[in-house]
Scaffold this motif. Structure first.
Motif, PDB file in Angstrom:
ATOM      1  N   ASP A  42      -0.817 -16.072 -22.443  1.00 59.98           N
ATOM      2  CA  ASP A  42      -2.294 -15.024 -22.405  1.00 59.98           C
ATOM      3  C   ASP A  42      -3.254 -14.586 -21.178  1.00 59.98           C
ATOM      4  OD1 ASP A  42      -4.635 -13.579 -23.575  1.00 59.98           O
ATOM      5  OD2 ASP A  42      -6.081 -15.473 -24.137  1.00 59.98           O
ATOM      6  N   LEU A  43      -2.659 -12.791 -21.087  1.00 62.73           N
ATOM      7  CA  LEU A  43      -2.696 -12.027 -20.467  1.00 62.73           C
ATOM      8  C   LEU A  43      -4.838 -11.949 -20.241  1.00 62.73           C
ATOM      9  CD1 LEU A  43      -0.492  -9.438 -20.311  1.00 62.73           C
ATOM     10  CD2 LEU A  43      -0.987 -11.453 -18.435  1.00 62.73           C
ATOM     11  N   TYR A  44      -5.275 -12.562 -21.283  1.00 61.24           N
ATOM     12  CA  TYR A  44      -6.692 -12.417 -21.133  1.00 61.24           C
ATOM     13  C   TYR A  44      -7.460 -13.948 -20.699  1.00 61.24           C
ATOM     14  CZ  TYR A  44      -6.973  -8.021 -24.540  1.00 61.24           C
ATOM     15  OH  TYR A  44      -6.820  -7.377 -24.800  1.00 61.24           O
ATOM     16  N   PRO A  72      10.912  -1.423 -12.632  1.00 65.82           N
ATOM     17  CA  PRO A  72      10.451  -0.026 -12.538  1.00 65.82           C
ATOM     18  C   PRO A  72      10.609   0.028 -14.474  1.00 65.82           C
ATOM     19  CG  PRO A  72      11.595   0.561 -11.646  1.00 65.82           C
ATOM     20  CD  PRO A  72      11.768  -1.211 -11.943  1.00 65.82           C
ATOM     21  N   GLY A  73       9.699   0.792 -15.126  1.00 63.93           N
ATOM     22  CA  GLY A  73       8.916   1.206 -16.491  1.00 63.93           C
ATOM     23  C   GLY A  73       8.670  -0.549 -17.103  1.00 63.93           C
ATOM     24  N   GLN A  74       8.393  -1.651 -16.725  1.00 64.45           N
ATOM     25  CA  GLN A  74       8.238  -3.200 -17.553  1.00 64.45           C
ATOM     26  C   GLN A  74       6.908  -3.055 -16.976  1.00 64.45           C
ATOM     27  OE1 GLN A  74      11.162  -5.127 -18.272  1.00 64.45           O
ATOM     28  NE2 GLN A  74      13.304  -3.666 -16.851  1.00 64.45           N
ATOM     29  N   ALA A  75       6.071  -3.815 -17.883  1.00 68.45           N
ATOM     30  CA  ALA A  75       5.198  -4.247 -17.822  1.00 68.45           C
ATOM     31  C   ALA A  75       5.358  -5.589 -17.175  1.00 68.45           C
ATOM     32  CB  ALA A  75       3.723  -4.075 -18.680  1.00 68.45           C
ATOM     33  N   PHE A  76       4.173  -6.303 -17.028  1.00 65.86           N
ATOM     34  CA  PHE A  76       4.079  -7.854 -16.499  1.00 65.86           C
ATOM     35  C   PHE A  76       3.236  -8.699 -18.297  1.00 65.86           C
ATOM     36  CE2 PHE A  76       1.279 -11.629 -14.988  1.00 65.86           C
ATOM     37  CZ  PHE A  76       2.716 -12.189 -14.484  1.00 65.86           C
ATOM     38  N   GLU A 130       0.352  -0.967  -0.014  1.00 67.83           N
ATOM     39  CA  GLU A 130      -0.019  -0.222  -0.149  1.00 67.83           C
ATOM     40  C   GLU A 130       0.894   1.014   0.099  1.00 67.83           C
ATOM     41  OE1 GLU A 130      -3.213   1.678   2.934  1.00 67.83           O
ATOM     42  OE2 GLU A 130      -3.052  -0.266   2.834  1.00 67.83           O
ATOM     43  N   ASP A 131       2.381   1.339   0.998  1.00 62.22           N
ATOM     44  CA  ASP A 131       2.732   2.200   0.436  1.00 62.22           C
ATOM     45  C   ASP A 131       4.435   2.400   0.279  1.00 62.22           C
ATOM     46  OD1 ASP A 131       1.324   3.489   2.647  1.00 62.22           O
ATOM     47  OD2 ASP A 131       1.931   2.089   4.308  1.00 62.22           O
ATOM     48  N   ASP A 132       4.373   1.174  -0.755  1.00 61.74           N
ATOM     49  CA  ASP A 132       5.373   1.357  -1.817  1.00 61.74           C
ATOM     50  C   ASP A 132       6.058   1.900  -2.716  1.00 61.74           C
ATOM     51  OD1 ASP A 132       5.381  -1.217  -0.511  1.00 61.74           O
ATOM     52  OD2 ASP A 132       5.856  -2.592  -2.499  1.00 61.74           O
ATOM     53  N   ASN A 133       7.375   1.698  -3.370  1.00 63.84           N
ATOM     54  CA  ASN A 133       7.232   2.868  -4.231  1.00 63.84           C
ATOM     55  C   ASN A 133       7.288   2.154  -6.029  1.00 63.84           C
ATOM     56  OD1 ASN A 133       8.250   4.882  -6.150  1.00 63.84           O
ATOM     57  ND2 ASN A 133       9.440   6.333  -4.797  1.00 63.84           N
ATOM     58  N   PRO A 134       6.262   2.471  -6.075  1.00 67.01           N
ATOM     59  CA  PRO A 134       7.113   1.235  -7.568  1.00 67.01           C
ATOM     60  C   PRO A 134       8.297   1.513  -8.170  1.00 67.01           C
ATOM     61  CG  PRO A 134       4.860   2.016  -7.831  1.00 67.01           C
ATOM     62  CD  PRO A 134       5.158   3.145  -6.486  1.00 67.01           C
ATOM     63  N   ASN A 135       8.695   2.929  -8.686  1.00 65.98           N
ATOM     64  CA  ASN A 135       9.309   3.133  -9.257  1.00 65.98           C
ATOM     65  C   ASN A 135      11.048   2.835  -8.800  1.00 65.98           C
ATOM     66  OD1 ASN A 135       7.845   5.030 -10.926  1.00 65.98           O
ATOM     67  ND2 ASN A 135       7.449   6.731 -10.007  1.00 65.98           N
ATOM     68  N   GLU A 136      11.097   2.323  -7.670  1.00 65.77           N
ATOM     69  CA  GLU A 136      12.440   1.685  -7.192  1.00 65.77           C
ATOM     70  C   GLU A 136      11.821   0.326  -6.806  1.00 65.77           C
ATOM     71  OE1 GLU A 136      13.695   4.119  -3.256  1.00 65.77           O
ATOM     72  OE2 GLU A 136      11.649   4.027  -3.282  1.00 65.77           O
ATOM     73  N   GLY A 137      12.924  -0.309  -7.580  1.00 66.96           N
ATOM     74  CA  GLY A 137      13.405  -1.540  -7.602  1.00 66.96           C
ATOM     75  C   GLY A 137      13.061  -2.196  -6.158  1.00 66.96           C
ATOM     76  N   PHE A 138      14.144  -2.047  -5.576  1.00 65.69           N
ATOM     77  CA  PHE A 138      14.513  -2.194  -4.201  1.00 65.69           C
ATOM     78  C   PHE A 138      15.112  -0.969  -3.304  1.00 65.69           C
ATOM     79  CE2 PHE A 138      17.326  -3.555  -0.962  1.00 65.69           C
ATOM     80  CZ  PHE A 138      16.752  -4.240   0.208  1.00 65.69           C
ATOM     81  N   ASN A 139      13.590  -0.811  -1.838  1.00 62.55           N
ATOM     82  CA  ASN A 139      13.817  -0.236  -1.214  1.00 62.55           C
ATOM     83  C   ASN A 139      13.800  -1.020   0.465  1.00 62.55           C
ATOM     84  OD1 ASN A 139      12.948   1.502   0.880  1.00 62.55           O
ATOM     85  ND2 ASN A 139      13.010   2.850  -0.426  1.00 62.55           N
ATOM     86  N   PRO A 140      14.985  -1.338   1.038  1.00 63.87           N
ATOM     87  CA  PRO A 140      14.614  -2.422   1.951  1.00 63.87           C
ATOM     88  C   PRO A 140      13.672  -2.346   3.208  1.00 63.87           C
ATOM     89  CG  PRO A 140      17.128  -0.525   1.989  1.00 63.87           C
ATOM     90  CD  PRO A 140      16.010  -0.282   0.578  1.00 63.87           C
ATOM     91  N   ALA A 141      13.738  -0.640   3.111  1.00 61.88           N
ATOM     92  CA  ALA A 141      13.041  -0.099   4.513  1.00 61.88           C
ATOM     93  C   ALA A 141      11.550   0.038   4.532  1.00 61.88           C
ATOM     94  CB  ALA A 141      12.743   1.045   5.184  1.00 61.88           C
ATOM     95  N   MET A 183       1.189  -3.059 -13.944  1.00 61.39           N
ATOM     96  CA  MET A 183       2.468  -1.893 -14.061  1.00 61.39           C
ATOM     97  C   MET A 183       2.890  -1.309 -12.778  1.00 61.39           C
ATOM     98  SD  MET A 183       4.473  -0.953 -16.547  1.00 61.39           S
ATOM     99  CE  MET A 183       5.478   0.379 -16.983  1.00 61.39           C
ATOM    100  N   PRO A 184       3.904  -0.768 -12.937  1.00 58.80           N
ATOM    101  CA  PRO A 184       5.218  -1.832 -13.309  1.00 58.80           C
ATOM    102  C   PRO A 184       5.375  -3.449 -12.915  1.00 58.80           C
ATOM    103  CG  PRO A 184       6.372  -0.909 -11.466  1.00 58.80           C
ATOM    104  CD  PRO A 184       5.177  -0.275 -11.526  1.00 58.80           C
TER     105      PRO A 184
END
Length: 539
Positions: free
Chosen positions: A183-185, A174-178, A155-166, A195-196
């Protein structure tokens, strides 16, 4: 005070109590039905207890991803593209604070039904184990039952950071879709979108997991930077640690006696040391069972608070090969010697939900062929023994249920049913397990492996157990033919166990047959064994 050997009965809760003679492959819950928590009636639990069981592990009770739509109850619907099987994997948790609605008679009162099950279990004289799945969650995790003030995972993640330890609970690309292989449908009007992309549960740290990855799950971040080679950042305490501790305390507060911790070795030992200590401050009798497959890590995880660990790559693998005549019985001696310093912490088993059924065509083809292994594993040491429901009647696991396929396992992904067949094998299990949990020589006694002076026997195994003045002489025959063994009892056994040289009146605890055993230092005693059978002489 006498100790009691722990005998764990793992039950796949969704399948227990459900009896359908004509389940449909890939069937819905409406077509195939589903077992309920209420199926564990006092009489059903009494029968499990009478089998010789001390602990029952209810597998799959926490709410997990499923294709069944419960949105009318306010439960978020899962996109079928990220669910394995119609029923879904119980290891893709969607709400750590909720009960799986499939298991409830009254969905809106599912937690009350679970709480009543805790009470019934304890009244039956059994301890309760549930899964704790700490390494990963379902891709669409969202808690609707979390206590007031609890922040949701991510809920409080920053998805622009690949890894944030705390701060971050997940790992990101970051910047890449799943973009997985499938087939995703999956029959839906709108595709599943992420995304990301977040890292997948089996340490897949890119955006395109494959067919054999745990693509339906997301890896949790315990402060280990896998992008930088696995560097740990544990101070300050990572946010995920506190969230997972709160979950453990929540279920301990419900009366759960032990946690079977899924893929425990994929979570840093530092977390376990911290969390188990804090849980035990409030619940000192709680137990932790770890799924750890790397023998080099066993002692590390025991030191971090685990009471018991799976003995898979040692004892299970050795015993499977002995049953199938791929290895001689000296493999059993080798297996227990590798963990002799931590033997009380090793959990022996012949089946669980991950492994193929003994009676399947992929293993032994018959549950009876594992009787000598059952006797050895259950009686050889003081450590716990676990069986998987259906093992006691020779369940074959040869159905092609749906997502699971015909693989020799009982499905954990599909709505299905098992047909109990209480038979002669069931009675053997009942005898052996009751010996294990009632005989002091098993729960407290010393063990002496006599095979080092009887190496001419490649498909048989023998050992002694002794506590106070009670001795058990256990001999098992893994061969398909009857055998008469002339077993040497070495001089050292008499000294180690404080045995006297004399003629003993003994009774076989499996059959009630009485015999005279003349035990003399470095002399032989003759034992007749049936094919794939055993004797447990008590004197």
């Amino acid at each position: 005070m006498a100790l009691h050997k722990i005998i764990i009965y793992q039950v796949f809760t969704r399948l227990f109590g459900h009896r359908s003679n004509t389940p449909v492959v890939n069937g819905t819950i409406e077509e195939n039905g589903c077992g309920k928590l209420n199926d564990f009636t006092p009489s059903a639990l009494k029968k499990i207890r009478e089998l010789g069981v001390t602990h029952i592990w209810y597998t799959g009770v926490i709410r997990h991803a499923t294709m069944t739509d419960y949105s009318r109850y306010g439960i978020p619907r899962q996109h079928p593209a990220v669910v394995k099987g119609r029923a879904g994997s119980p290891y893709a948790i969607t709400d750590y604070y909720d009960i799986d609605p499939d298991l409830a008679v009254d969905v809106e009162r599912r937690m009350e039904e679970f709480e009543r099950l805790v009470t019934r279990t304890h009244r039956a004289g059994l301890k309760m184990i549930i899964d704790f799945v700490p390494n990963h969650v379902a891709r669409q995790y969202k808690s609707i039952c979390k206590p007031a003030g609890v922040r949701d995972l991510g809920e409080d993640d920053n998805p622009n950071e690949g890894f944030n330890p705390a701060r971050n609970n997940f790992y990101y690309c970051p910047g890449q879709a799943f973009m997985p292989y499938f087939d995703l449908y999956h029959g839906e009007k709108e595709p599943y979108q992420e995304m990301p992309a977040r890292a997948t549960g089996n340490d897949c740290f890119h955006n395109a997991p494959g067919r054999n990855d745990w693509y339906e799950t997301v890896k949790l971040n315990y402060g280990v930077d896998y992008y930088a080679g696995g560097v740990g950042y544990f101070s300050p305490i990572p946010n995920t640690w506190q969230k997972m501790l709160d979950i453990l305390l929540f279920w301990a507060g419900k009366g759960v006696d032990a946690f079977r911790c899924d893929m425990a070795e994929m979570v840093p030992a530092d977390f376990w040391a911290w969390a188990t200590a804090q849980v035990r401050e409030q619940y000192p009798d709680i137990r932790f069972i770890g799924e750890v497959y790397n023998p080099n890590e066993y002692r590390h995880y025991i030191a971090s608070g685990f009471d018991y660990l799976y003995d898979k790559v040692g004892m299970y693998d050795a015993m499977r090969d002995v049953i199938c005549h791929r290895r001689d019985t000296d493999a059993i001696t080798w297996a227990w010697q590798q963990t002799d310093d931590i033997r009380d912490h090793m959990l022996y088993f012949l089946e669980n939900h991950d492994e193929q059924r003994v009676a399947s065509d992929f293993f032994a083809g018959s549950g009876e062929k594992a009787v000598p292994a059952l006797v050895v594993n259950a009686l050889m040491q003081q450590n716990p023994f676990m069986l998987y429901f259906g093992q006691e009647w020779g369940e074959r696991g040869m159905d092609a249920e749906g997502f699971s396929g015909r693989d020799g396992r009982t499905t954990i992904f599909d709505y299905w049913s098992l047909q109990p067949r209480f038979n002669e094998l069931t009675q053997i299990y009942k005898k052996v397990l009751n010996i294990a949990c009632s005989e002091k020589a098993v729960s407290e006694g010393l063990m002496f492996d006599v095979m080092y002076v009887n190496q001419q026997y490649r498909q048989q195994y023998a050992f002694l157990r002794k506590a106070d003045k009670e001795t058990l002489f256990v001999v098992a025959n893994f061969a398909d033919v009857p055998v008469t063994m002339n077993i040497t009892i070495p001089d050292h056994a008499f000294d180690y166990l404080n045995l006297l040289e004399k003629a003993y009146k003994a009774v076989d605890l499996l059959t009630g047959t009485q015999v005279s055993l003349v035990l003399i230092r470095d002399q032989q005693v003759s034992i007749a064994l049936p094919p794939r059978g055993a004797v447990v002489y008590k004197f």
